[in-house]
Design a protein around this motif. Structure first.
Motif, PDB file in Angstrom:
ATOM      1  N   ALA A 126       0.824  -1.144   0.138  1.00 32.58           N
ATOM      2  CA  ALA A 126      -0.144  -0.232  -0.186  1.00 32.58           C
ATOM      3  C   ALA A 126       1.003   1.457  -0.059  1.00 32.58           C
ATOM      4  CB  ALA A 126      -0.880  -0.129   1.238  1.00 32.58           C
ATOM      5  N   ALA A 127       1.911   1.296   0.715  1.00 34.09           N
ATOM      6  CA  ALA A 127       2.924   2.501   0.663  1.00 34.09           C
ATOM      7  C   ALA A 127       3.411   2.826  -0.599  1.00 34.09           C
ATOM      8  CB  ALA A 127       4.105   2.211   1.688  1.00 34.09           C
ATOM      9  N   VAL A 128       3.792   1.641  -1.514  1.00 35.52           N
ATOM     10  CA  VAL A 128       4.296   1.838  -2.845  1.00 35.52           C
ATOM     11  C   VAL A 128       2.977   2.646  -3.646  1.00 35.52           C
ATOM     12  CG1 VAL A 128       4.867   0.689  -4.938  1.00 35.52           C
ATOM     13  CG2 VAL A 128       5.731  -0.086  -2.895  1.00 35.52           C
ATOM     14  N   GLN A 129       1.887   2.247  -3.481  1.00 36.37           N
ATOM     15  CA  GLN A 129       0.656   2.581  -4.196  1.00 36.37           C
ATOM     16  C   GLN A 129       0.642   4.288  -3.780  1.00 36.37           C
ATOM     17  OE1 GLN A 129      -2.524   0.082  -3.692  1.00 36.37           O
ATOM     18  NE2 GLN A 129      -1.669  -1.386  -4.879  1.00 36.37           N
ATOM     19  N   GLN A 130       0.802   4.425  -2.607  1.00 30.21           N
ATOM     20  CA  GLN A 130       0.547   5.857  -1.875  1.00 30.21           C
ATOM     21  C   GLN A 130       1.772   6.780  -2.069  1.00 30.21           C
ATOM     22  OE1 GLN A 130      -2.303   6.626  -0.815  1.00 30.21           O
ATOM     23  NE2 GLN A 130      -3.209   4.755  -0.859  1.00 30.21           N
ATOM     24  N   GLY A 131       2.537   6.386  -3.145  1.00 37.28           N
ATOM     25  CA  GLY A 131       3.740   7.236  -3.216  1.00 37.28           C
ATOM     26  C   GLY A 131       4.925   7.309  -2.337  1.00 37.28           C
ATOM     27  N   VAL A 132       4.853   6.514  -1.288  1.00 36.62           N
ATOM     28  CA  VAL A 132       5.888   6.481  -0.319  1.00 36.62           C
ATOM     29  C   VAL A 132       7.188   5.731  -0.825  1.00 36.62           C
ATOM     30  CG1 VAL A 132       6.635   5.504   1.949  1.00 36.62           C
ATOM     31  CG2 VAL A 132       4.264   6.204   1.762  1.00 36.62           C
ATOM     32  N   ARG A 133       8.205   6.450  -0.455  1.00 33.41           N
ATOM     33  CA  ARG A 133       9.505   6.026  -0.928  1.00 33.41           C
ATOM     34  C   ARG A 133      10.473   5.516  -0.142  1.00 33.41           C
ATOM     35  NH1 ARG A 133      12.275  10.414  -4.992  1.00 33.41           N
ATOM     36  NH2 ARG A 133      13.658   8.398  -5.275  1.00 33.41           N
ATOM     37  N   ARG A 134      10.231   5.893   1.353  1.00 32.73           N
ATOM     38  CA  ARG A 134      10.962   5.429   2.385  1.00 32.73           C
ATOM     39  C   ARG A 134      10.130   4.863   3.746  1.00 32.73           C
ATOM     40  NH1 ARG A 134      13.444   9.783  -0.057  1.00 32.73           N
ATOM     41  NH2 ARG A 134      12.066  11.132   1.446  1.00 32.73           N
ATOM     42  N   LEU A 135      10.499   3.672   3.690  1.00 30.76           N
ATOM     43  CA  LEU A 135       9.530   2.908   4.803  1.00 30.76           C
ATOM     44  C   LEU A 135      10.414   2.557   5.836  1.00 30.76           C
ATOM     45  CD1 LEU A 135       6.729   1.854   5.821  1.00 30.76           C
ATOM     46  CD2 LEU A 135       7.230  -0.181   4.438  1.00 30.76           C
ATOM     47  N   PHE A 136      10.204   2.774   7.028  1.00 25.75           N
ATOM     48  CA  PHE A 136      10.848   2.328   8.337  1.00 25.75           C
ATOM     49  C   PHE A 136      10.150   1.450   9.141  1.00 25.75           C
ATOM     50  CE2 PHE A 136      12.571   6.683   7.071  1.00 25.75           C
ATOM     51  CZ  PHE A 136      13.615   6.657   7.586  1.00 25.75           C
ATOM     52  N   VAL A 137      10.603   0.216   9.264  1.00 22.23           N
ATOM     53  CA  VAL A 137       9.817  -0.710   9.807  1.00 22.23           C
ATOM     54  C   VAL A 137      10.912  -1.729  10.901  1.00 22.23           C
ATOM     55  CG1 VAL A 137       8.680  -1.263   7.476  1.00 22.23           C
ATOM     56  CG2 VAL A 137      10.874  -2.558   8.089  1.00 22.23           C
ATOM     57  N   PRO A 138      10.298  -2.366  11.859  1.00 27.24           N
ATOM     58  CA  PRO A 138      11.083  -3.014  12.815  1.00 27.24           C
ATOM     59  C   PRO A 138      12.251  -4.300  11.999  1.00 27.24           C
ATOM     60  CG  PRO A 138       8.756  -3.128  13.315  1.00 27.24           C
ATOM     61  CD  PRO A 138       8.732  -2.255  11.995  1.00 27.24           C
TER      62      PRO A 138
END
Length: 509
Positions: A126-138
């Protein structure tokens, strides 16, 4: 002072964007979270406060209001702990506000550590579809999130890691997506261990080649469970698309091993016969996938089929037909995939020896009939292959020769699947069992004598329209295994014989 940070949520198998807004204002000290949070989200107030203090940041002695937008979607789980902490730090001036292309998810421990959460892959997609380029995850979810592609994933061990990265003090090295390597037949028991049972082995090969459902009927100790457990070893490897679909289900269910990426093996689920209807198809106030979805793109094995609750068996009819499960609740509905191969096994009667060549059955005709009627006709109609598993001969058990290996069977299955892949390219159909009625007549071309055989069987056996379609699909698979473009009479005869047992047992009991 106000700050907004991007985060994500998940409902069923679908991720959605969440905006975490923090406002710090004058008034008596108070910490409030709004935006339709559940109890786990509301408990973030204590986790965030303790984590922030233990990381030596200043806790604002003010009125703190955190809003999780949109406010009409219920937020569940501890996934918002990390973005809430960062939003408070940004609103209080202790941290620069992250950019609109950054998103954060993660649960906090009291000392500021970041724990793994469920549903990361759907959220990353979903982040890719929303235009997010950097995702911080555990950090434990980094491999899973990286599988989404088109996304720079930063593994976070503690909230302090995220803060230092955002301030430029200690940049985090992005996680690299692992190459997808599907598991092979070595991961399942081998058919070479099965002695005798040539007819049943042939039926299992046909089922694997076309993705067909199969029912094994026989006395105790004939090897029904042994055969079914070896079925995954002769199925084609998962494609990457199938692996992503299966991983999404396991991610939401919280069943992915820590640190793992995509699921690499076809699932094999064998629930106990005491499982409830909700356990099979999914449910709950917040819908979760059941066994039929956990077996998506794999095998669902139901041993001792008549012992399952009648409502649980009947609820399988729609998932077997449509390949999806829809769970409806007051708050909304959720759909889970259920494209499975059903493998079922059962005895012919309560004692197990009805029709046995050497052992007498101790059941009354009424007991046999009552036992068999636990499996309904509509469910039987959705099972393509009905196979009688005969007792194993002594010579087969005592002999030195082993049966044909799974690897040898798999080669024939892969050849048949390659024919199907070419035939159905661009249509979305993956195997003969998934063939829609609209394509059936075009794909399943019968030789004239094959048409006469099928017409005679249809009239003599009183087949339903669904059974007719399934006989055609099985005939198509048998022809593919034989390398024949056209369905011949011998292919139809073999397919029809797999529809005889319901007449033998259910209609004569």
């Amino acid at each position: 002072m106000f700050a907004r940070i991007n985060s994500l949520g998940v409902y069923a198998l679908n991720g959605f964007s969440v905006s975490v807004e923090a406002d710090i204002s004058g008034g008596l000290p108070q910490f409030t979270i709004v935006g339709l949070p559940d109890s786990a989200v509301r408990e973030a107030t204590d986790r965030v406060r303790s984590a922030l203090k233990n990381l030596s940041f200043v806790w604002p002695v003010s009125r703190i209001t955190v809003n999780l937008a949109p406010g009409d979607i219920r937020k569940t789980g501890p996934v918002y702990d990390l973005p809430v902490l960062l939003a408070i730090l940004a609103a209080s001036g202790q941290l620069p506000v992250p950019g609109p292309e950054d998103a954060f998810i993660g649960e906090l421990s009291l000392d500021g550590g970041v724990r793994s959460v469920t549903g990361v892959l759907p959220m990353a997609l979903a982040a890719v579809q929303q235009g997010v380029r950097r995702l911080f995850v555990p950090a434990e979810n980094a491999a899973e999130a990286a599988a989404a592609g088109a996304l720079c994933v930063y593994p976070v061990h503690t909230a302090l890691d995220a803060v230092r990265h955002l301030t430029g003090e200690a940049p985090i090295e992005p996680a690299q997506p692992a190459a997808f390597a599907p598991g092979g037949p070595r991961d399942a028991p081998d058919f070479a261990d099965v002695r005798g049972q040539l007819e049943a082995r042939r039926a299992m090969e046909i089922a694997a080649a076309g993705g067909h459902n199969i029912l094994l009927i026989g006395a105790p100790g004939t090897g029904k469970s042994m055969l079914a457990k070896r079925l995954p070893g002769i199925l084609p490897p998962l494609s990457r698309t199938e692996a992503v679909e299966t991983t999404k289900v396991y991610s939401v269910a919280g069943m992915l091993p820590r640190g793992s990426g995509l699921v690499s093996h076809r699932p094999f689920r064998a629930p106990h016969h005491s499982v409830s209807a909700a356990g099979l198809v999914g449910g709950g106030s917040t819908p979760r996938p059941g066994e039929v979805s956990l077996a998506h793109n794999g095998v669902l094995f139901l041993d001792e089929l008549p012992e399952f609750h009648r409502d649980a068996l009947e609820i399988l009819r729609q998932p077997l037909e449509d390949g999806t499960v829809t769970v409806s609740r007051v708050a909304g509905s959720a759909s889970f995939p259920s494209s499975i191969m059903l493998a079922a096994a059962m005895n012919p009667c309560p004692c197990g020896y009805f029709g046995h060549p050497t052992r007498a059955c101790s059941c009354t005709p009424y007991a046999i009939e009552r036992y068999l009627q636990r499996v309904s006709g509509p469910l039987l109609d959705r099972i393509d292959l009905h196979v009688e598993v005969a007792p194993v001969e002594y010579a087969d058990l005592a002999g030195d020769s082993s049966g044909e290996s799974s690897a040898a069977i798999l080669r024939r299955v892969l050849a048949a699947r390659a024919v199907q892949d070419t035939r159905y390219k661009g249509t979305g159909v993956t195997c003969n069992a998934r063939l829609p009625s609209a394509m059936l007549r075009r794909v399943c071309r019968l030789a004239p004598d094959a048409d006469r055989v099928l017409r005679g069987a249809f009239e003599r056996m009183g087949l339903s329209a669904r059974a007719y379609d399934r006989v055609l699909k099985v005939s198509r698979t048998i022809a593919d295994l034989a390398g024949s473009e056209r369905i011949e009479a011998e292919h139809v005869r073999e397919a029809v014989q797999y529809r005889n047992l319901d007449r033998k047992y259910w209609y004569t009991a």
